[in-house]
Write an enzyme that holds these catalytic residues in place. Structure first.
Site, PDB file in Angstrom:
ATOM      1  N   ASP A  99       0.863  -1.183   0.000  1.00 57.29           N
ATOM      2  CA  ASP A  99       0.000   0.000   0.000  1.00 57.29           C
ATOM      3  C   ASP A  99       0.901   1.235   0.000  1.00 57.29           C
ATOM      4  OD1 ASP A  99      -1.908   1.922   0.375  1.00 57.29           O
ATOM      5  OD2 ASP A  99      -2.420   1.315   2.422  1.00 57.29           O
ATOM      6  N   MET A 100       0.787   2.060  -1.028  1.00 56.14           N
ATOM      7  CA  MET A 100       1.585   3.284  -1.080  1.00 56.14           C
ATOM      8  C   MET A 100       1.108   4.228   0.023  1.00 56.14           C
ATOM      9  SD  MET A 100       3.643   2.673  -3.524  1.00 56.14           S
ATOM     10  CE  MET A 100       4.431   4.278  -3.492  1.00 56.14           C
ATOM     11  N   ASP A 117      -3.188   2.617  -5.579  1.00 56.62           N
ATOM     12  CA  ASP A 117      -2.025   2.563  -4.685  1.00 56.62           C
ATOM     13  C   ASP A 117      -1.936   1.270  -3.878  1.00 56.62           C
ATOM     14  OD1 ASP A 117      -4.118   3.084  -2.971  1.00 56.62           O
ATOM     15  OD2 ASP A 117      -2.974   4.436  -1.710  1.00 56.62           O
ATOM     16  N   GLU A 118      -2.616   0.238  -4.327  1.00 55.71           N
ATOM     17  CA  GLU A 118      -2.552  -1.031  -3.596  1.00 55.71           C
ATOM     18  C   GLU A 118      -2.398  -2.202  -4.556  1.00 55.71           C
ATOM     19  OE1 GLU A 118      -5.636  -0.229   0.133  1.00 55.71           O
ATOM     20  OE2 GLU A 118      -6.280  -1.350  -1.617  1.00 55.71           O
TER      21      GLU A 118
END
Ligand SMILES: [Mg+2]
Length: 397
Positions: free
Chosen positions: A9-10, A104-105
């Protein structure tokens, strides 16, 4: 029990991209907004801004009050998608992605021989992003014996976290969490569990199966029961991997500019079917077979979307622009499906989503194709040729 999955996860993704691109924003409180207006809300906040209490959803005027010196930056969705693609490429130099969950995941499934090296691989993923995309792009990585626990692990340490949950230390880690820290438990489910006498994660892990079935229904209740025990469950609906349509073109439709409209038409159909099934596509694949026998194949990752208009724009990018050869067969495939994607925070995408919903409603009520992109009529006009857009065998990537 070994680590079978890694989840990445960013951290503060949009805000981090802004800090990566603009030196002046680094180390500063930043919030990203969809439009420039004081009445709008933050859709992302850097960790510096979060420390003053600014969160996703905080109105800008309030955020400024909480955080003097706050930098308010307008979102650049196109840039975020560009960086997203670069991130996918970077991490795939380490491990193949099992699923892109959102912009983002992403999740990785480890092979047996990779599992003993889960920690080293997790570090390599983070390193690859920093080295190949940008050193200010941090990610939290979680690992676990199943997808559920890998995701839970990701949430435990931010930013730049790395937590691996093995079956042995399951209770130790889980019992510290609140119910709503668990994926699949929102405020509503929490109230429901409370009514059933469950107030803590410990109580949840010790609750008998029938009780969880009462809370979630029999299928999801059983999944939660097994997920909490580290069992590796097959994904729901694994059989549905793509939505695809292909069509062999009649002679009068084989000119590239006509063939392009046929491809758009195929895409419009596939997208409608996909929406009906409740999915969004994380990728689009275009395949053309030319009359002389050669092929053109192009693929792109997408921020998961179910909006026809967004998909048609993506198709335009995949189309071979200066192609002159006649096309015999066109196929489009919507892949990397994500279930239950909500409305976008970005006004342009949100508009496209709402448009798709509106058209679906009209076409459901008044019959298929009552409303459709006008350009597609050009395909219909040609020699009275009716395209049979019935469901064809799925064309899998
Ligand atoms: Mg994130």
């Amino acid at each position: 029990m070994e680590i079978r999955y890694l989840f990445l996860d960013m951290n503060a993704y949009f805000a981090s991209v802004e800090q990566q691109d603009d030196e002046d924003l680094r180390g500063k409180p930043v919030c990203v907004v969809p439009v420039e207006a004081e009445t709008t809300v933050c859709i992302a906040a850097s960790y510096e801004a979060r420390r003053c209490g600014v969160k996703t959803g905080t109105p800008v005027y309030q955020a400024r009050g909480l955080c003097p010196g706050l930098f308010v930056v307008q979102a650049r969705p196109r840039r975020y998608v560009e960086v997203h693609r670069a991130i996918l490429k970077a991490v795939e130099s380490v491990l193949p992605i099992e699923e892109v969950r959102s912009i983002d995941e992403m999740r990785f499934r480890l092979l047996k021989n990779e599992r003993p090296h889960a920690r080293a691989l997790a570090l390599a993923l983070k390193r690859a992003i920093r080295a190949r995309v940008g050193e200010h792009l941090l990610a939290s990585v979680g690992g676990g014996p199943n997808r559920f626990l890998a995701k839970v692990a990701t949430e435990l340490e931010k930013p730049d976290g790395l937590v691996l949950i093995t079956k042995e230390d399951l209770p130790k880690i889980l019992w510290k969490l609140r119910l709503t820290d668990l994926y699949g438990i929102g405020r509503r489910m929490e109230r429901r569990l409370n009514r059933l006498g469950i107030f803590t994660v410990r109580q949840l892990t010790e609750a008998p199966l029938p009780l969880l079935k009462r809370a979630w229904g029999s299928v999801l209740g059983e999944r939660m029961y097994k997920n909490l025990r580290g069992e590796d469950l097959p994904e729901i609906e694994t059989h549905r991997r793509t939505f695809a349509h292909s069509h062999v073109l009649a002679p009068e439709l084989r000119a590239p500019e006509k063939a392009r409209l046929v491809a758009v038409r195929l895409l419009v159909k596939a997208a409608a079917r996909m929406r009906k099934a409740g999915y969004a596509a994380g990728s689009l694949f275009l395949h053309l077979r030319f009359l002389e026998g050669e092929d053109h194949a192009a693929f792109t990752h997408l921020t998961p979307t179910f909006a026809t208009r967004t998909l048609v724009f993506a198709l335009r990018r995949l189309w071979p622009e200066h192609e002159r050869r006649p096309v015999l067969k066109a196929s489009v495939v919507l892949g990397h499906l994500v279930q239950g994607a909500g409305l976008s925070l970005f006004p342009a995408e949100r508009k496209n989503q709402l448009l798709a919903y509106a058209l679906d409603r009209i076409n459901r009520r008044y019959g298929p194709d009552t409303v459709r992109p006008a350009a597609l009529d050009l395909v219909g006009e040609v020699g009275e040729y009716r395209i049979a857009f019935d469901r064809l065998p799925d064309f899998s990537v």
